[in-house]
Write a protein that holds these residues in place. Structure first.
Motif, PDB file in Angstrom:
ATOM      1  N   ILE A  32       0.832  -1.210   0.000  1.00 58.55           N
ATOM      2  CA  ILE A  32       0.000   0.000   0.000  1.00 58.55           C
ATOM      3  C   ILE A  32       0.862   1.253   0.000  1.00 58.55           C
ATOM      4  CG2 ILE A  32      -1.561   1.370   1.433  1.00 58.55           C
ATOM      5  CD1 ILE A  32      -3.060  -1.082   2.151  1.00 58.55           C
ATOM      6  N   VAL A  33       1.899   1.279   0.844  1.00 53.74           N
ATOM      7  CA  VAL A  33       2.777   2.454   0.910  1.00 53.74           C
ATOM      8  C   VAL A  33       3.490   2.669  -0.422  1.00 53.74           C
ATOM      9  CG1 VAL A  33       4.826   3.415   2.023  1.00 53.74           C
ATOM     10  CG2 VAL A  33       3.082   2.279   3.406  1.00 53.74           C
ATOM     11  N   THR A  34       3.952   1.585  -1.036  1.00 53.19           N
ATOM     12  CA  THR A  34       4.672   1.698  -2.310  1.00 53.19           C
ATOM     13  C   THR A  34       3.759   2.188  -3.427  1.00 53.19           C
ATOM     14  OG1 THR A  34       6.134  -0.124  -1.658  1.00 53.19           O
ATOM     15  CG2 THR A  34       6.065   0.455  -3.991  1.00 53.19           C
ATOM     16  N   VAL A  35       2.587   1.573  -3.558  1.00 51.84           N
ATOM     17  CA  VAL A  35       1.653   1.973  -4.616  1.00 51.84           C
ATOM     18  C   VAL A  35       1.141   3.385  -4.371  1.00 51.84           C
ATOM     19  CG1 VAL A  35      -0.548   1.432  -5.719  1.00 51.84           C
ATOM     20  CG2 VAL A  35       1.004  -0.406  -5.102  1.00 51.84           C
ATOM     21  N   ASN A  36       0.938   3.739  -3.113  1.00 51.18           N
ATOM     22  CA  ASN A  36       0.505   5.105  -2.795  1.00 51.18           C
ATOM     23  C   ASN A  36       1.569   6.121  -3.222  1.00 51.18           C
ATOM     24  OD1 ASN A  36      -1.449   6.887  -1.065  1.00 51.18           O
ATOM     25  ND2 ASN A  36       0.596   7.417  -0.347  1.00 51.18           N
ATOM     26  N   TRP A  37       2.850   5.797  -2.980  1.00 51.86           N
ATOM     27  CA  TRP A  37       3.947   6.691  -3.381  1.00 51.86           C
ATOM     28  C   TRP A  37       4.006   6.827  -4.900  1.00 51.86           C
ATOM     29  CZ3 TRP A  37       8.479   5.731  -6.200  1.00 51.86           C
ATOM     30  CH2 TRP A  37       9.426   6.772  -6.181  1.00 51.86           C
ATOM     31  N   ILE A  38       3.841   5.717  -5.614  1.00 51.09           N
ATOM     32  CA  ILE A  38       3.849   5.757  -7.082  1.00 51.09           C
ATOM     33  C   ILE A  38       2.678   6.574  -7.606  1.00 51.09           C
ATOM     34  CG2 ILE A  38       3.647   4.344  -9.173  1.00 51.09           C
ATOM     35  CD1 ILE A  38       5.055   2.098  -7.661  1.00 51.09           C
ATOM     36  N   ALA A  39       1.493   6.370  -7.021  1.00 51.23           N
ATOM     37  CA  ALA A  39       0.310   7.108  -7.460  1.00 51.23           C
ATOM     38  C   ALA A  39       0.466   8.605  -7.237  1.00 51.23           C
ATOM     39  CB  ALA A  39      -0.924   6.590  -6.725  1.00 51.23           C
ATOM     40  N   ARG A  40       1.077   8.974  -6.098  1.00 47.29           N
ATOM     41  CA  ARG A  40       1.288  10.396  -5.816  1.00 47.29           C
ATOM     42  C   ARG A  40       2.240  11.022  -6.822  1.00 47.29           C
ATOM     43  NH1 ARG A  40       2.573   9.915  -0.862  1.00 47.29           N
ATOM     44  NH2 ARG A  40       4.835  10.127  -1.036  1.00 47.29           N
ATOM     45  N   LYS A  41       3.253  10.257  -7.247  1.00 51.60           N
ATOM     46  CA  LYS A  41       4.205  10.776  -8.222  1.00 51.60           C
ATOM     47  C   LYS A  41       3.606  10.870  -9.621  1.00 51.60           C
ATOM     48  CE  LYS A  41       7.830  11.185  -5.503  1.00 51.60           C
ATOM     49  NZ  LYS A  41       8.470  12.506  -5.232  1.00 51.60           N
ATOM     50  N   VAL A  42       2.768   9.909  -9.968  1.00 57.55           N
ATOM     51  CA  VAL A  42       2.253   9.819 -11.337  1.00 57.55           C
ATOM     52  C   VAL A  42       1.007  10.675 -11.529  1.00 57.55           C
ATOM     53  CG1 VAL A  42       1.251   8.244 -13.053  1.00 57.55           C
ATOM     54  CG2 VAL A  42       3.235   7.526 -11.692  1.00 57.55           C
ATOM     55  N   SER A  43       0.084  10.623 -10.555  1.00 59.80           N
ATOM     56  CA  SER A  43      -1.237  11.259 -10.765  1.00 59.80           C
ATOM     57  C   SER A  43      -1.574  12.324  -9.736  1.00 59.80           C
ATOM     58  CB  SER A  43      -2.313  10.191 -10.774  1.00 59.80           C
ATOM     59  OG  SER A  43      -2.378   9.552  -9.503  1.00 59.80           O
ATOM     60  N   ASP A  44      -0.719  12.573  -8.766  1.00 63.09           N
ATOM     61  CA  ASP A  44      -1.004  13.534  -7.697  1.00 63.09           C
ATOM     62  C   ASP A  44      -2.205  13.145  -6.850  1.00 63.09           C
ATOM     63  OD1 ASP A  44       1.147  15.156  -8.405  1.00 63.09           O
ATOM     64  OD2 ASP A  44      -0.041  16.282  -9.867  1.00 63.09           O
ATOM     65  N   VAL A  45      -2.587  11.876  -6.896  1.00 65.67           N
ATOM     66  CA  VAL A  45      -3.703  11.364  -6.079  1.00 65.67           C
ATOM     67  C   VAL A  45      -3.143  10.299  -5.155  1.00 65.67           C
ATOM     68  CG1 VAL A  45      -5.942  10.220  -6.064  1.00 65.67           C
ATOM     69  CG2 VAL A  45      -5.359  11.788  -7.925  1.00 65.67           C
ATOM     70  N   SER A  46      -3.414  10.418  -3.864  1.00 62.72           N
ATOM     71  CA  SER A  46      -2.882   9.446  -2.921  1.00 62.72           C
ATOM     72  C   SER A  46      -3.706   9.455  -1.656  1.00 62.72           C
ATOM     73  CB  SER A  46      -1.420   9.748  -2.589  1.00 62.72           C
ATOM     74  OG  SER A  46      -1.301  11.008  -1.958  1.00 62.72           O
ATOM     75  N   LEU A  47      -3.499   8.430  -0.841  1.00 62.08           N
ATOM     76  CA  LEU A  47      -4.197   8.345   0.439  1.00 62.08           C
ATOM     77  C   LEU A  47      -3.554   9.245   1.484  1.00 62.08           C
ATOM     78  CD1 LEU A  47      -4.776   4.490   0.705  1.00 62.08           C
ATOM     79  CD2 LEU A  47      -6.491   6.225   0.256  1.00 62.08           C
ATOM     80  N   PHE A  48      -2.232   9.397   1.418  1.00 54.93           N
ATOM     81  CA  PHE A  48      -1.495  10.209   2.393  1.00 54.93           C
ATOM     82  C   PHE A  48      -0.248  10.757   1.756  1.00 54.93           C
ATOM     83  CE2 PHE A  48      -0.797   5.676   3.021  1.00 54.93           C
ATOM     84  CZ  PHE A  48       0.563   5.552   2.798  1.00 54.93           C
TER      85      PHE A  48
END
Length: 303
Positions: free
Chosen positions: A287-303
């Motif tokens: 979850i932490v890894t995918v969240n970090w990737i999502a924040r970098k790629v789409s600016d959308v993340s859980l935290f």
């Protein structure tokens, strides 16, 4: 100063926090208080000694699991089944929500919605029993239809050839309607003026879906995908327990079933807790890894 501003803000929105209170209490009791029991994974747990009186065992039970001759197969099966559920099953509620949104006949739309929601409330025991009746080689309607068309009856249940199809198909059928609710809500929140503008520009229905609907639900889809990655180490206990058999044990043995079998049936509570902790630790990392990737790629993340 900051604390006083915080409490003023909380008091101003006290009704919203009041609605949140039952959920917070539930999570605290059932998700955080049980964390105290994680120490069982590091102890030779006995009911007489309890959590604190049982002797310390360190990483003994983690070593036992990784030394177990089937541990690699169990981890592999869990990842394969979970990945298939994620890659095949995750887009299905999105597709259903988009299709239902395009339906203009209100009664037909509500009927389809109701029929797609109902399987979610049916237990896996009923679902598996239904599959056994439908796919039986002896009097099952599916094999009767195959025989009437000149084909040979097929052994669907406890067959490695059809195992993954049954697992993924039944999981999609059971959850697609319920999981589509949040996407339907997201689509309903899209500004209708965007569709009107697209129509004026001459966009077809497909173009409207591609350029308006999908971007409108993108953030929700990304967040749900991040949460779904946390279940990659959890293929589903009840479904796999009921659908797996001796013939499919080599591809159907997963961590969830192994934990319950070891802890409840065999009474190896410390060993089961260690395997469960390993499972949860990998899920957290994912979850932490995918969240970090999502924040970098789409600016959308859980935290």
């Amino acid at each position: 100063m900051k604390s006083s501003l915080l409490w003023k803000r909380v008091w101003r929105h006290k009704l919203f926090y009041l609605f949140m209170l039952p959920g917070i209490v539930w999570f605290f009791i059932f998700s955080y208080v049980p964390l105290y029991g994680l120490q069982v994974a590091f102890r030779d747990f006995t009911f007489v000694g309890g959590f604190t009186g049982s002797p310390w065992a360190g990483l003994k039970y983690f070593h036992q699991f990784f030394d177990y001759y089937q541990s690699s197969a169990i981890i592999r099966n869990t990842i394969i089944i979970s990945l298939m559920k994620l890659l095949i099953g995750f887009p299905m509620p999105i597709i259903l929500a988009i299709l239902l949104n395009e339906v203009r006949h209100v009664k037909f739309k509500k009927t389809i919605q109701t029929l797609s929601y109902l399987p979610y409330f049916v237990s896996w025991i009923v679902v598996v029993t239904l599959l056994q009746r439908l796919l039986s080689m002896y009097g099952g309607p599916v094999n009767d239809l195959i025989s009437s068309m000149g084909g040979e009856p097929v052994q669907f249940m406890n067959n490695t050839t059809w195992f993954y199809q049954l697992i993924i198909g039944s999981d999609i059928w059971k959850n697609i309607g319920w999981n589509s609710i949040i996407y339907m809500a997201a689509i309903a929140g899209i500004d209708q003026q965007l569709y009107e503008a697209a129509k004026i520009d001459g966009a077809s229905r497909f173009r409207q879906i591609w350029h308006v609907t999908l971007p409108g639900i993108r953030n929700i889809a990304v967040i749900l995908f991040i949460l779904a990655t946390g279940s990659l180490m959890s293929a589903g206990f009840e479904q796999l327990l009921l659908l797996s058999g001796p013939a499919t044990a080599n591809i159907g043995s997963v961590l969830d079933v192994h934990v319950i079998t070891s802890g409840i049936q065999q009474g190896r509570l410390s060993y089961a807790a260690a395997v469960g902790l390993f499972q949860s630790g990998i899920a957290l990392i994912l979850i932490v890894t995918v969240n970090w990737i999502a924040r970098k790629v789409s600016d959308v993340s859980l935290f």
